[in-house]
Design a protein around this motif. Sequence first.
Motif, PDB file in Angstrom:
ATOM      1  N   ARG A  99       3.956  63.650  65.775  1.00 48.36           N
ATOM      2  CA  ARG A  99       3.779  62.257  66.153  1.00 48.36           C
ATOM      3  C   ARG A  99       2.465  62.126  66.913  1.00 48.36           C
ATOM      4  O   ARG A  99       1.937  63.117  67.415  1.00 48.36           O
ATOM      5  N   SER A 100       1.972  60.925  67.019  1.00 48.71           N
ATOM      6  CA  SER A 100       0.734  60.709  67.750  1.00 48.71           C
ATOM      7  C   SER A 100       1.003  60.750  69.250  1.00 48.71           C
ATOM      8  O   SER A 100       2.138  60.588  69.708  1.00 48.71           O
ATOM      9  N   SER A 101      -0.071  60.966  70.007  1.00 46.80           N
ATOM     10  CA  SER A 101       0.045  60.993  71.463  1.00 46.80           C
ATOM     11  C   SER A 101       0.581  59.669  71.992  1.00 46.80           C
ATOM     12  O   SER A 101       1.430  59.629  72.882  1.00 46.80           O
ATOM     13  N   GLU A 102       0.097  58.578  71.422  1.00 45.52           N
ATOM     14  CA  GLU A 102       0.528  57.262  71.886  1.00 45.52           C
ATOM     15  C   GLU A 102       2.000  57.021  71.569  1.00 45.52           C
ATOM     16  O   GLU A 102       2.744  56.462  72.378  1.00 45.52           O
ATOM     17  N   GLU A 103       2.423  57.457  70.400  1.00 45.12           N
ATOM     18  CA  GLU A 103       3.835  57.307  70.030  1.00 45.12           C
ATOM     19  C   GLU A 103       4.720  58.125  70.961  1.00 45.12           C
ATOM     20  O   GLU A 103       5.786  57.682  71.370  1.00 45.12           O
ATOM     21  N   LEU A 104       4.277  59.322  71.283  1.00 41.63           N
ATOM     22  CA  LEU A 104       5.038  60.180  72.194  1.00 41.63           C
ATOM     23  C   LEU A 104       5.181  59.533  73.566  1.00 41.63           C
ATOM     24  O   LEU A 104       6.264  59.515  74.155  1.00 41.63           O
ATOM     25  N   GLU A 110      10.198  54.512  76.759  1.00 39.22           N
ATOM     26  CA  GLU A 110      11.333  53.695  76.314  1.00 39.22           C
ATOM     27  C   GLU A 110      12.651  54.370  76.655  1.00 39.22           C
ATOM     28  O   GLU A 110      13.594  53.723  77.122  1.00 39.22           O
ATOM     29  N   LYS A 111      12.738  55.677  76.469  1.00 41.13           N
ATOM     30  CA  LYS A 111      13.980  56.395  76.757  1.00 41.13           C
ATOM     31  C   LYS A 111      14.274  56.434  78.255  1.00 41.13           C
ATOM     32  O   LYS A 111      15.422  56.304  78.675  1.00 41.13           O
ATOM     33  N   ILE A 112      13.239  56.595  79.065  1.00 43.54           N
ATOM     34  CA  ILE A 112      13.432  56.595  80.517  1.00 43.54           C
ATOM     35  C   ILE A 112      13.903  55.218  80.984  1.00 43.54           C
ATOM     36  O   ILE A 112      14.828  55.094  81.797  1.00 43.54           O
ATOM     37  N   ASN A 113      13.280  54.174  80.464  1.00 44.15           N
ATOM     38  CA  ASN A 113      13.696  52.814  80.824  1.00 44.15           C
ATOM     39  C   ASN A 113      15.129  52.532  80.394  1.00 44.15           C
ATOM     40  O   ASN A 113      15.911  51.920  81.133  1.00 44.15           O
ATOM     41  N   LEU A 201      -0.354  67.322  79.198  1.00 46.75           N
ATOM     42  CA  LEU A 201       0.436  66.094  79.297  1.00 46.75           C
ATOM     43  C   LEU A 201       1.353  65.944  78.091  1.00 46.75           C
ATOM     44  O   LEU A 201       2.545  65.636  78.245  1.00 46.75           O
ATOM     45  N   GLU A 202       0.835  66.155  76.905  1.00 47.40           N
ATOM     46  CA  GLU A 202       1.665  66.034  75.705  1.00 47.40           C
ATOM     47  C   GLU A 202       2.785  67.061  75.702  1.00 47.40           C
ATOM     48  O   GLU A 202       3.915  66.765  75.286  1.00 47.40           O
ATOM     49  N   GLU A 203       2.500  68.272  76.151  1.00 46.25           N
ATOM     50  CA  GLU A 203       3.522  69.311  76.197  1.00 46.25           C
ATOM     51  C   GLU A 203       4.664  68.897  77.124  1.00 46.25           C
ATOM     52  O   GLU A 203       5.848  69.070  76.799  1.00 46.25           O
ATOM     53  N   VAL A 204       4.328  68.365  78.288  1.00 44.90           N
ATOM     54  CA  VAL A 204       5.366  67.956  79.234  1.00 44.90           C
ATOM     55  C   VAL A 204       6.160  66.782  78.673  1.00 44.90           C
ATOM     56  O   VAL A 204       7.386  66.734  78.791  1.00 44.90           O
ATOM     57  N   LEU A 205       5.488  65.828  78.063  1.00 47.36           N
ATOM     58  CA  LEU A 205       6.191  64.692  77.483  1.00 47.36           C
ATOM     59  C   LEU A 205       7.140  65.134  76.369  1.00 47.36           C
ATOM     60  O   LEU A 205       8.246  64.600  76.227  1.00 47.36           O
ATOM     61  N   CYS A 206       6.724  66.126  75.593  1.00 43.12           N
ATOM     62  CA  CYS A 206       7.626  66.671  74.571  1.00 43.12           C
ATOM     63  C   CYS A 206       8.868  67.264  75.212  1.00 43.12           C
ATOM     64  O   CYS A 206       9.992  67.090  74.714  1.00 43.12           O
ATOM     65  N   ASP A 207       8.679  67.967  76.312  1.00 43.99           N
ATOM     66  CA  ASP A 207       9.816  68.575  77.004  1.00 43.99           C
ATOM     67  C   ASP A 207      10.749  67.504  77.566  1.00 43.99           C
ATOM     68  O   ASP A 207      11.984  67.625  77.489  1.00 43.99           O
ATOM     69  N   ILE A 208      10.172  66.471  78.152  1.00 46.97           N
ATOM     70  CA  ILE A 208      11.002  65.383  78.685  1.00 46.97           C
ATOM     71  C   ILE A 208      11.744  64.691  77.558  1.00 46.97           C
ATOM     72  O   ILE A 208      12.943  64.410  77.644  1.00 46.97           O
ATOM     73  N   ASP A 209      11.029  64.435  76.463  1.00 50.52           N
ATOM     74  CA  ASP A 209      11.630  63.752  75.316  1.00 50.52           C
ATOM     75  C   ASP A 209      12.800  64.560  74.747  1.00 50.52           C
ATOM     76  O   ASP A 209      13.797  63.988  74.283  1.00 50.52           O
ATOM     77  N   SER A 210      12.689  65.883  74.806  1.00 49.20           N
ATOM     78  CA  SER A 210      13.736  66.739  74.238  1.00 49.20           C
ATOM     79  C   SER A 210      15.027  66.718  75.052  1.00 49.20           C
ATOM     80  O   SER A 210      16.067  67.174  74.588  1.00 49.20           O
ATOM     81  N   ILE A 211      14.950  66.195  76.260  1.00 41.88           N
ATOM     82  CA  ILE A 211      16.128  66.126  77.123  1.00 41.88           C
ATOM     83  C   ILE A 211      17.130  65.099  76.596  1.00 41.88           C
ATOM     84  O   ILE A 211      18.340  65.273  76.706  1.00 41.88           O
TER      85      ILE A 211
END
Length: 212
Positions: A99-104, A110-113, A201-211
């Motif tokens: 996915r793109s950085s912006e999409e990530l 959105e998921k946090i909100n 930053l992208e790596e951390v966002l991927c990790d958060i998203d995987s939660i």
Amino acid sequence: MSNKMLIIGISGVTCGGKTTLANELNQLLPKSKLISQDDYFLDVDDPRHIWISELNHINFDILSSLDMEKMDHDIHEMIRNKKRLESSNTKTNGLKKIRSSEELKNTTIEKINRTGLEVLILEGFSIFNYKPLRELFHLKYFFTLPKDECFTRREQRVYEPPDCPGYFELCAWPEHIKQKEEVENEVEGVRYFDGRSNNALEEVLCDIDSIF
């Protein structure tokens, strides 16, 4: 809405990028808070400081140069009445969806909100070396740099009080190596980032998203 909290730890070498990453996450993620270890340095005239006799200079690169009890207290005040995420939900393997950085970024926000998840970011050069904090972290990151690159970056930074001649060689770098070895030997689940890369930053966002 959930009152669960995700706690992220960002540590590592001086001038490696940890503060930049922490600030980026804090600015990007809704309901996030940031605590920086640098805010807990003792006053320069505090008798608890350790002096380097060869340099006639304070050693600012060890835990005893910080009021870690105050930091620990402030963190626990912030997380009081919050439910910790189950650690089994926060295992990471560094895998990315395409996915793109912006999409990530948008997906993670959105998921946090939607879930009401709160994020606490703890940043500092030795936060994983302070044992009372170790069990708090869900996600742990440690920045590294080659010695020459680290020295070049540190020379461009202004500290108060400033580094004296020889401080990097006799203090800052050797203390970092000790701290890194302790983390490698004693702290599980740490992901290591090369401070010369721009992907943290992208790596951390991927990790958060995987939660989720």
